[in-house]
Design an enzyme around this catalytic site. Structure first.
Site, short mmCIF file in Angstrom:
data_model
loop_
_atom_site.label_atom_id
_atom_site.label_comp_id
_atom_site.label_asym_id
_atom_site.label_seq_id
_atom_site.Cartn_x
_atom_site.Cartn_y
_atom_site.Cartn_z
N CYS A 1 31.71 10.22 56.68
CA CYS A 1 32.63 11.23 56.17
C CYS A 1 33.00 10.96 54.71
O CYS A 1 33.48 11.85 54.01
CB CYS A 1 33.87 11.32 57.05
SG CYS A 1 34.68 9.76 57.32
N HIS A 2 32.74 9.71 54.25
CA HIS A 2 33.04 9.42 52.84
C HIS A 2 32.09 10.15 51.90
O HIS A 2 32.31 10.21 50.71
CB HIS A 2 32.96 7.91 52.61
CG HIS A 2 31.64 7.30 52.97
ND1 HIS A 2 31.28 7.06 54.29
CD2 HIS A 2 30.59 6.92 52.22
CE1 HIS A 2 30.06 6.54 54.30
NE2 HIS A 2 29.61 6.45 53.06
N GLU B 1 27.29 2.97 47.38
CA GLU B 1 26.09 3.79 47.50
C GLU B 1 25.57 4.26 46.16
O GLU B 1 24.71 5.13 46.08
CB GLU B 1 26.37 4.96 48.45
CG GLU B 1 26.77 4.48 49.83
CD GLU B 1 26.72 5.56 50.90
OE1 GLU B 1 26.25 6.65 50.61
OE2 GLU B 1 27.17 5.27 52.02
N TYR C 1 33.05 19.96 51.20
CA TYR C 1 33.66 20.47 52.44
C TYR C 1 33.15 21.89 52.69
O TYR C 1 32.86 22.27 53.83
CB TYR C 1 35.19 20.47 52.32
CG TYR C 1 35.79 19.08 52.27
CD1 TYR C 1 36.01 18.36 53.44
CD2 TYR C 1 36.12 18.48 51.07
CE1 TYR C 1 36.55 17.08 53.41
CE2 TYR C 1 36.66 17.20 51.02
CZ TYR C 1 36.87 16.50 52.19
OH TYR C 1 37.40 15.24 52.16
N ASN D 1 37.91 11.83 62.62
CA ASN D 1 36.68 11.08 62.85
C ASN D 1 37.00 9.69 63.41
O ASN D 1 37.70 8.92 62.79
CB ASN D 1 35.92 10.96 61.52
CG ASN D 1 34.65 10.16 61.65
OD1 ASN D 1 34.19 9.88 62.76
ND2 ASN D 1 34.07 9.81 60.53
#
Length: 165
Positions: free
Chosen positions: A134-135, A161, A105, A126
């Site tokens: 945003c993850h 991912e 952040y 979002n």
DNA sequence: GAGTCATTTCCAC
DNA sequence: GTGGAAATGACTC
């Protein structure tokens, strides 16, 4: 506005998204509500969305291969970003994060010239999660931070991912 | 304005 | 190194 929507199963969660004008204008992980409820929610915003997975099959396939572990650059899909100018700056900064990369952040805050707290607020609003990844934004101490509607989803996406959590 | 945050950083122990 | 408090900035009511 004429729009289409479709849903895709991702790791046991239903992910619904709305497309108009070739851009994703709204997306959401459905936790409790049905996709009909999602369509109603969209309609309350003045958008008549028609369920049409066929029209969106390109995106559906993309999401399906992402769900099965494919390296899909969802952040390249055109989206409609609405929000304050600060929000949009945050979203643009995050779209530069590619598959498998994360930022904190605080790092995003430095890029857009605001504070970590403000970045978190922007991400909570979002409207197109996944397409605005945003993850991939986590806390500086290595823990996940938050996610709307549920951090479980954030955890799953990061696992997809290639992160071991 | 006061209150609410998906955070960070600093300073005592 | 850990824990708590203050700083933080955009937003909503």
């Amino acid at each position: 506005m004429k729009a289409f929507y479709a849903t895709v199963e991702i790791e046991g969660f239903t992910f619904a998204f709305v497309v108009a004008d070739g851009k994703v204008i709204r997306a959401k992980f459905l936790t409790k509500e049905s996709d009909e409820a999602f369509a109603e929610e969209i309609e309350r915003e003045g958008i008549k969305a028609e369920r049409n997975p066929f029209a969106l099959q390109h995106l559906v396939r993309l999401l399906q291969s992402y769900a099965s572990g494919g390296r899909i650059a969802l952040e390249k899909v055109p989206v409609f970003m609405n929000g304050s100018s600060h929000d949009v700056k945050v979203y643009k900064a995050i779209r530069r994060l590619t598959f498998g990369h994360t930022a904190t952040y605080g790092e995003i805050a430095r890029i857009v010239g605001s504070s970590a707290r403000a970045v978190g607020r922007a991400l909570a609003r979002n409207r197109v999660p996944l397409f605005i990844p945003c993850h991939r934004v986590i806390r500086s101490d290595g823990t996940l931070g938050g996610f709307t509607p549920s951090v479980e989803i954030k955890k799953l996406l990061l696992k997809l991912e290639g992160f071991s959590l």
